[in-house]
Design a protein around this motif. Structure first.
Motif, PDB file in Angstrom:
ATOM      1  N   PHE A 151       0.794  -1.231   0.000  1.00  0.00           N
ATOM      2  CA  PHE A 151       0.000   0.000   0.000  1.00  0.00           C
ATOM      3  C   PHE A 151       0.832   1.290   0.000  1.00  0.00           C
ATOM      4  O   PHE A 151       0.256   2.372   0.019  1.00  0.00           O
ATOM      5  N   ASN A 152       2.156   1.206  -0.046  1.00  0.00           N
ATOM      6  CA  ASN A 152       2.948   2.433   0.031  1.00  0.00           C
ATOM      7  C   ASN A 152       3.185   3.081  -1.327  1.00  0.00           C
ATOM      8  O   ASN A 152       3.658   4.211  -1.402  1.00  0.00           O
ATOM      9  N   THR A 153       2.869   2.372  -2.413  1.00  0.00           N
ATOM     10  CA  THR A 153       3.089   2.932  -3.752  1.00  0.00           C
ATOM     11  C   THR A 153       1.784   3.432  -4.364  1.00  0.00           C
ATOM     12  O   THR A 153       1.721   3.693  -5.566  1.00  0.00           O
ATOM     13  N   THR A 154       0.751   3.559  -3.539  1.00  0.00           N
ATOM     14  CA  THR A 154      -0.545   4.053  -3.997  1.00  0.00           C
ATOM     15  C   THR A 154      -0.990   5.170  -3.075  1.00  0.00           C
ATOM     16  O   THR A 154      -0.800   5.103  -1.863  1.00  0.00           O
ATOM     17  N   PHE A 155      -1.578   6.206  -3.634  1.00  0.00           N
ATOM     18  CA  PHE A 155      -2.162   7.262  -2.812  1.00  0.00           C
ATOM     19  C   PHE A 155      -3.503   6.801  -2.256  1.00  0.00           C
ATOM     20  O   PHE A 155      -4.148   5.893  -2.812  1.00  0.00           O
ATOM     21  N   ALA A 156      -3.933   7.444  -1.180  1.00  0.00           N
ATOM     22  CA  ALA A 156      -5.205   7.069  -0.555  1.00  0.00           C
ATOM     23  C   ALA A 156      -6.357   7.159  -1.551  1.00  0.00           C
ATOM     24  O   ALA A 156      -7.250   6.305  -1.559  1.00  0.00           O
ATOM     25  N   ALA A 157      -6.333   8.182  -2.389  1.00  0.00           N
ATOM     26  CA  ALA A 157      -7.439   8.374  -3.336  1.00  0.00           C
ATOM     27  C   ALA A 157      -7.539   7.227  -4.329  1.00  0.00           C
ATOM     28  O   ALA A 157      -8.637   6.789  -4.679  1.00  0.00           O
ATOM     29  N   THR A 158      -6.379   6.713  -4.775  1.00  0.00           N
ATOM     30  CA  THR A 158      -6.424   5.624  -5.760  1.00  0.00           C
ATOM     31  C   THR A 158      -6.763   4.291  -5.105  1.00  0.00           C
ATOM     32  O   THR A 158      -7.220   3.372  -5.780  1.00  0.00           O
ATOM     33  N   LEU A 159      -6.547   4.186  -3.800  1.00  0.00           N
ATOM     34  CA  LEU A 159      -7.023   3.018  -3.071  1.00  0.00           C
ATOM     35  C   LEU A 159      -8.538   3.095  -2.900  1.00  0.00           C
ATOM     36  O   LEU A 159      -9.252   2.109  -3.083  1.00  0.00           O
ATOM     37  N   ALA A 160      -9.018   4.275  -2.553  1.00  0.00           N
ATOM     38  CA  ALA A 160     -10.448   4.445  -2.286  1.00  0.00           C
ATOM     39  C   ALA A 160     -11.290   4.271  -3.550  1.00  0.00           C
ATOM     40  O   ALA A 160     -12.365   3.665  -3.521  1.00  0.00           O
ATOM     41  N   THR A 161     -10.787   4.793  -4.682  1.00  0.00           N
ATOM     42  CA  THR A 161     -11.552   4.709  -5.938  1.00  0.00           C
ATOM     43  C   THR A 161     -11.266   3.429  -6.700  1.00  0.00           C
ATOM     44  O   THR A 161     -11.968   3.114  -7.662  1.00  0.00           O
ATOM     45  N   ARG A 162     -10.219   2.704  -6.293  1.00  0.00           N
ATOM     46  CA  ARG A 162      -9.799   1.469  -6.967  1.00  0.00           C
ATOM     47  C   ARG A 162      -9.262   1.732  -8.363  1.00  0.00           C
ATOM     48  O   ARG A 162      -9.127   0.805  -9.165  1.00  0.00           O
ATOM     49  N   ALA A 163      -8.901   2.963  -8.693  1.00  0.00           N
ATOM     50  CA  ALA A 163      -8.452   3.249 -10.058  1.00  0.00           C
ATOM     51  C   ALA A 163      -7.357   4.303 -10.085  1.00  0.00           C
ATOM     52  O   ALA A 163      -7.360   5.249  -9.288  1.00  0.00           O
ATOM     53  N   VAL A 164      -6.416   4.124 -11.010  1.00  0.00           N
ATOM     54  CA  VAL A 164      -5.424   5.147 -11.354  1.00  0.00           C
ATOM     55  C   VAL A 164      -5.673   5.467 -12.815  1.00  0.00           C
ATOM     56  O   VAL A 164      -5.391   4.652 -13.696  1.00  0.00           O
ATOM     57  N   GLY A 165      -6.234   6.651 -13.073  1.00  0.00           N
ATOM     58  CA  GLY A 165      -6.670   6.941 -14.428  1.00  0.00           C
ATOM     59  C   GLY A 165      -7.748   5.943 -14.813  1.00  0.00           C
ATOM     60  O   GLY A 165      -8.704   5.727 -14.084  1.00  0.00           O
ATOM     61  N   GLY A 166      -7.579   5.281 -15.922  1.00  0.00           N
ATOM     62  CA  GLY A 166      -8.539   4.278 -16.355  1.00  0.00           C
ATOM     63  C   GLY A 166      -8.118   2.859 -16.023  1.00  0.00           C
ATOM     64  O   GLY A 166      -8.695   1.900 -16.541  1.00  0.00           O
ATOM     65  N   THR A 167      -7.112   2.712 -15.152  1.00  0.00           N
ATOM     66  CA  THR A 167      -6.561   1.396 -14.828  1.00  0.00           C
ATOM     67  C   THR A 167      -6.877   1.030 -13.383  1.00  0.00           C
ATOM     68  O   THR A 167      -6.781   1.883 -12.491  1.00  0.00           O
ATOM     69  N   THR A 168      -7.241  -0.218 -13.140  1.00  0.00           N
ATOM     70  CA  THR A 168      -7.493  -0.672 -11.779  1.00  0.00           C
ATOM     71  C   THR A 168      -6.225  -0.544 -10.940  1.00  0.00           C
ATOM     72  O   THR A 168      -5.129  -0.896 -11.391  1.00  0.00           O
ATOM     73  N   THR A 169      -6.362  -0.021  -9.736  1.00  0.00           N
ATOM     74  CA  THR A 169      -5.220   0.186  -8.851  1.00  0.00           C
ATOM     75  C   THR A 169      -4.543  -1.146  -8.517  1.00  0.00           C
ATOM     76  O   THR A 169      -5.206  -2.128  -8.182  1.00  0.00           O
ATOM     77  N   THR A 170      -3.215  -1.152  -8.610  1.00  0.00           N
ATOM     78  CA  THR A 170      -2.421  -2.326  -8.252  1.00  0.00           C
ATOM     79  C   THR A 170      -1.711  -2.072  -6.939  1.00  0.00           C
ATOM     80  O   THR A 170      -1.103  -1.015  -6.744  1.00  0.00           O
ATOM     81  N   VAL A 171      -1.774  -3.039  -6.039  1.00  0.00           N
ATOM     82  CA  VAL A 171      -1.039  -2.996  -4.780  1.00  0.00           C
ATOM     83  C   VAL A 171       0.126  -3.968  -4.884  1.00  0.00           C
ATOM     84  O   VAL A 171      -0.077  -5.173  -5.080  1.00  0.00           O
ATOM     85  N   LEU A 172       1.339  -3.450  -4.792  1.00  0.00           N
ATOM     86  CA  LEU A 172       2.543  -4.275  -4.834  1.00  0.00           C
ATOM     87  C   LEU A 172       2.850  -4.766  -3.423  1.00  0.00           C
ATOM     88  O   LEU A 172       2.822  -3.984  -2.468  1.00  0.00           O
TER      89      LEU A 172
END
Length: 206
Positions: A124-145
């Motif tokens: 969860f450290n390579t994702t912002f809170a907003a992209t975790l909450a919305t499940r998306a980065v741009g048009g791509t599903t958020t990935t958690v490494l």
């Protein structure tokens, strides 16, 4: 499974939402009982203060890195066998221009050394809170490494992530936490200098 989140900030709230959506019971603990209750209200989680017993099998450290030592001190001896998820990016907050851990180490490695009986996972450290909450980065599903040395611990974290509607990718052993923290650091500095927005960030496309 129960997930305990220590920290009531935006990342803690976002992870709580993911865990609830994944069908797990959630407990949020914070220094301020009111803030914990407010954070829990949005997801239906239970709340309490740091120092209360940990209910979770998975414990998420969603506090700034400088606060990690204090939190681990409070729970010394109670984390044996638990999956301990480190979401921190160990920035030098005085300069916002470097990491405060050794060049060949990571915050996750420091945490594992402090609580060797816990099963530490970096996530969860390579994702912002907003992209975790919305499940998306741009048009791509958020990935958690996810990085860690315990396969079962990584599987447990991946199950929470995927059950909550995101993509989980195994990034390797806990040694890879250094690279994840460098990636998180770069993303934070880009956002702080307004090169990207706090609702954006890096996406992984397979």
């Amino acid at each position: 499974m129960t997930v305990t989140i220590i920290g009531a900030g935006s990342i803690g709230q976002a992870v709580a939402g993911i865990a609830v959506a994944s069908g797990h019971a959630v407990q949020i603990l914070a220094r301020d009982a009111g803030k914990a209750a407010q954070a829990a209200a949005s997801s239906g989680a239970a709340s309490g203060t740091i120092g209360d017993p940990i209910a979770g099998d998975v414990v998420v450290l969603a506090v700034p890195y400088p606060a990690v030592g204090e939190v681990l001190g409070v729970y010394a001896g109670t984390l044996a066998g638990k999956v301990l998820v480190d979401v921190t990016n160990p920035l030098d907050f005085s300069t916002f221009d470097s990491l405060v851990v050794p060049a060949d180490g990571s915050a996750a490695a420091v945490i594992q050394a402090l609580v060797p009986e816990a099963r530490v996972v970096k996530a969860f450290n390579t994702t912002f809170a907003a992209t975790l909450a919305t499940r998306a980065v741009g048009g791509t599903t958020t990935t958690v490494l996810i990085a860690g040395d315990d396969a079962d611990a990584k599987t447990a974290v991946a199950a929470v992530v995927e059950g909550g509607g995101l993509i989980a990718v195994d990034a390797g052993s806990l040694r890879r936490a250094r690279e994840l923290e460098s990636l998180g650091f770069l993303q934070l500095t880009l956002a702080a200098t307004e090169k990207i927005g706090w609702t954006g960030g890096f996406a992984l496309v397979k």
